[in-house]
Design an enzyme around this catalytic site. Sequence first.
Site, PDB file in Angstrom:
ATOM      1  N   ASN A 208       2.479  12.661  18.043  1.00  0.00           N
ATOM      2  CA  ASN A 208       3.325  13.084  19.164  1.00  0.00           C
ATOM      3  C   ASN A 208       3.801  14.516  18.919  1.00  0.00           C
ATOM      4  O   ASN A 208       3.509  15.105  17.882  1.00  0.00           O
ATOM      5  CB  ASN A 208       4.492  12.110  19.347  1.00  0.00           C
ATOM      6  CG  ASN A 208       5.333  12.011  18.090  1.00  0.00           C
ATOM      7  OD1 ASN A 208       5.944  12.977  17.672  1.00  0.00           O
ATOM      8  ND2 ASN A 208       5.329  10.831  17.469  1.00  0.00           N
ATOM      9  N   ASP A 277       4.777   4.011  17.551  1.00  0.00           N
ATOM     10  CA  ASP A 277       5.025   2.567  17.681  1.00  0.00           C
ATOM     11  C   ASP A 277       3.770   1.751  17.374  1.00  0.00           C
ATOM     12  O   ASP A 277       3.853   0.615  16.935  1.00  0.00           O
ATOM     13  CB  ASP A 277       5.495   2.255  19.111  1.00  0.00           C
ATOM     14  CG  ASP A 277       6.852   2.890  19.387  1.00  0.00           C
ATOM     15  OD1 ASP A 277       7.732   2.777  18.513  1.00  0.00           O
ATOM     16  OD2 ASP A 277       7.020   3.517  20.445  1.00  0.00           O
ATOM     17  N   LYS A 287     -16.213   9.988  10.411  1.00  0.00           N
ATOM     18  CA  LYS A 287     -16.037  10.483  11.780  1.00  0.00           C
ATOM     19  C   LYS A 287     -16.916   9.621  12.706  1.00  0.00           C
ATOM     20  O   LYS A 287     -18.118   9.464  12.455  1.00  0.00           O
ATOM     21  CB  LYS A 287     -16.466  11.947  11.881  1.00  0.00           C
ATOM     22  CG  LYS A 287     -16.370  12.475  13.292  1.00  0.00           C
ATOM     23  CD  LYS A 287     -16.706  13.944  13.373  1.00  0.00           C
ATOM     24  CE  LYS A 287     -16.607  14.390  14.825  1.00  0.00           C
ATOM     25  NZ  LYS A 287     -17.870  14.518  15.480  1.00  0.00           N
ATOM     26  N   PHE A 321      18.053   7.748  16.750  1.00  0.00           N
ATOM     27  CA  PHE A 321      17.804   8.707  17.820  1.00  0.00           C
ATOM     28  C   PHE A 321      17.071   7.986  18.943  1.00  0.00           C
ATOM     29  O   PHE A 321      16.214   7.134  18.668  1.00  0.00           O
ATOM     30  CB  PHE A 321      16.928   9.866  17.322  1.00  0.00           C
ATOM     31  CG  PHE A 321      17.715  11.049  16.849  1.00  0.00           C
ATOM     32  CD1 PHE A 321      18.466  10.980  15.691  1.00  0.00           C
ATOM     33  CD2 PHE A 321      17.709  12.239  17.566  1.00  0.00           C
ATOM     34  CE1 PHE A 321      19.209  12.065  15.245  1.00  0.00           C
ATOM     35  CE2 PHE A 321      18.436  13.332  17.138  1.00  0.00           C
ATOM     36  CZ  PHE A 321      19.191  13.252  15.982  1.00  0.00           C
ATOM     37  N   LYS A 336      19.243   0.332  22.820  1.00  0.00           N
ATOM     38  CA  LYS A 336      18.567   0.500  21.521  1.00  0.00           C
ATOM     39  C   LYS A 336      19.575   0.349  20.376  1.00  0.00           C
ATOM     40  O   LYS A 336      19.296  -0.304  19.359  1.00  0.00           O
ATOM     41  CB  LYS A 336      17.900   1.892  21.467  1.00  0.00           C
ATOM     42  CG  LYS A 336      17.168   2.163  20.163  1.00  0.00           C
ATOM     43  CD  LYS A 336      16.312   3.422  20.231  1.00  0.00           C
ATOM     44  CE  LYS A 336      15.649   3.705  18.890  1.00  0.00           C
ATOM     45  NZ  LYS A 336      14.803   4.894  18.888  1.00  0.00           N
ATOM     46  N   LYS A 340      19.091  -2.764  17.705  1.00  0.00           N
ATOM     47  CA  LYS A 340      18.703  -2.438  16.325  1.00  0.00           C
ATOM     48  C   LYS A 340      19.892  -2.431  15.374  1.00  0.00           C
ATOM     49  O   LYS A 340      19.756  -2.005  14.223  1.00  0.00           O
ATOM     50  CB  LYS A 340      17.962  -1.098  16.298  1.00  0.00           C
ATOM     51  CG  LYS A 340      16.728  -1.144  17.208  1.00  0.00           C
ATOM     52  CD  LYS A 340      15.684  -0.148  16.870  1.00  0.00           C
ATOM     53  CE  LYS A 340      14.506  -0.348  17.819  1.00  0.00           C
ATOM     54  NZ  LYS A 340      13.385   0.503  17.560  1.00  0.00           N
TER      55      LYS A 340
END
Length: 402
Positions: A208, A277, A287, A321, A336, A340
């Site tokens: 990301n 995730d 490859k 976060f 969240k 958690k």
Amino acid sequence: MMSGRRVILGVCGGIAAYKAADLARRLTQEGCEVTTVMTANACRFVTPLTFRTLTGRPVVTEFFADPASPVPHISLAQAAELVVVAPATADCLARAAQGRADDLLAAVLLDTVAPILWAPAMNTRMWEHPLTQGNVKKLTDLGHAFVGPCAGVLACGDTGQGKLAPLEEIVAAVRAKLIPAGPLAGKRVLITAGPTREPWDAIRYLSNRSSGRMGYALAAEARRRGAEVTLVSGPVSLTPPLGVRTLAVTTAQEMHAQAMALFPETDIVIASAAVADFRPAAPSSQKIKKQDMQAHLELVPNPDILADMGRAKSRQVLVGFAAESDPNLESAALKKMKNKNLDLIVANAAGGEQDAFDAEQSAALLLDARGGRREFARQTKAGLAAEILQSLEAWLLTTPHA
Ligand SMILES: Cc1cc2nc3c(=O)[nH]c(=O)nc-3n(C[C@H](O)[C@H](O)[C@H](O)COP(=O)(O)O)c2cc1C
């Protein structure tokens, strides 16, 4: 507690310069990285070799001598966390009070943003002279600190004020300057930062846009506030903050293993990493050729670091976060935090105009499990880190178990 703290020891040409050698030794024994800057006159009383041997580090005496460091006063001044001048002569105090930069030590004193601590030593009449006292006042008004001088029998035979403060007092003053007394001081803080990379084949991966800047800024700021910081970082192109133990990982599974191993010894966790995730179910070590590629990639869930910590936590404070494109960022973050078992959560935007990802600046909303709420305007991540940790310190003060 002073391990790795970067201290410049400025030594001037006074008879007490011989005591500065023992000060250098004591600060080094306390863990400080001591760089000695000697005036030309200091070198007439004691040799750079003494300081180099006692600190195990280079000693700097001249502006123009070292070709490897073309602007030594700037690099020295910027790297320092504290400048302590011991002994400080009347002349050096006068130079600093006038803003002169005609030798290396004076230039460092003018250029540094680090706190400055003076330990003067001189004849009583020199110390009590209104010009010297005026210089001391000028420097004190600028925020400089002083330790000593104290009264006693001076090297010149006079008795009175002007003796270098006892070395224990100077070391204690250095300690007080370097180790903040706030609630984060001495706490073991674990910070995760950056993205993770989930291999698909020998060269491809899923990841990301996280740059790691927020986590790195938090690590530097927590360290500045006196915490013992470990940073578990995914692949980023940032320089590890000075004084922070930085452990590099690549995948979510590696980050999970590293963070969970450190968790029992941790007081506060700040999980700013953007952990993938999911990961490819069957990564290839070769490859994969284009013609062998499937149009669909099968994924399996990664371990959830924060959820596992939320389940395992005893006394630890957990700060998560939440990055959401969802317009209802606040309710998503609250959910969240509850799911958690977090104590606090920092919510910021993913994508759009306020995008926090891979950005120099970010805005944030800090929520806590007791219903507290603080909004921080868009600003540099260093500024945001300071605001977040200041709020965390305030929260710690009102939370008896933490
Ligand atoms: C033997 C001797 C001892 C000195 N001791 C001191 C002292 O304790 N404090 C002081 O302010 N100046 C003292 N001086 C005067 C300084 O060496 C002089 O002011 C010098 O310019 C200081 O240079 P610096 O500040 O660049 O190191 C002494 C001079 C001599 C010759």
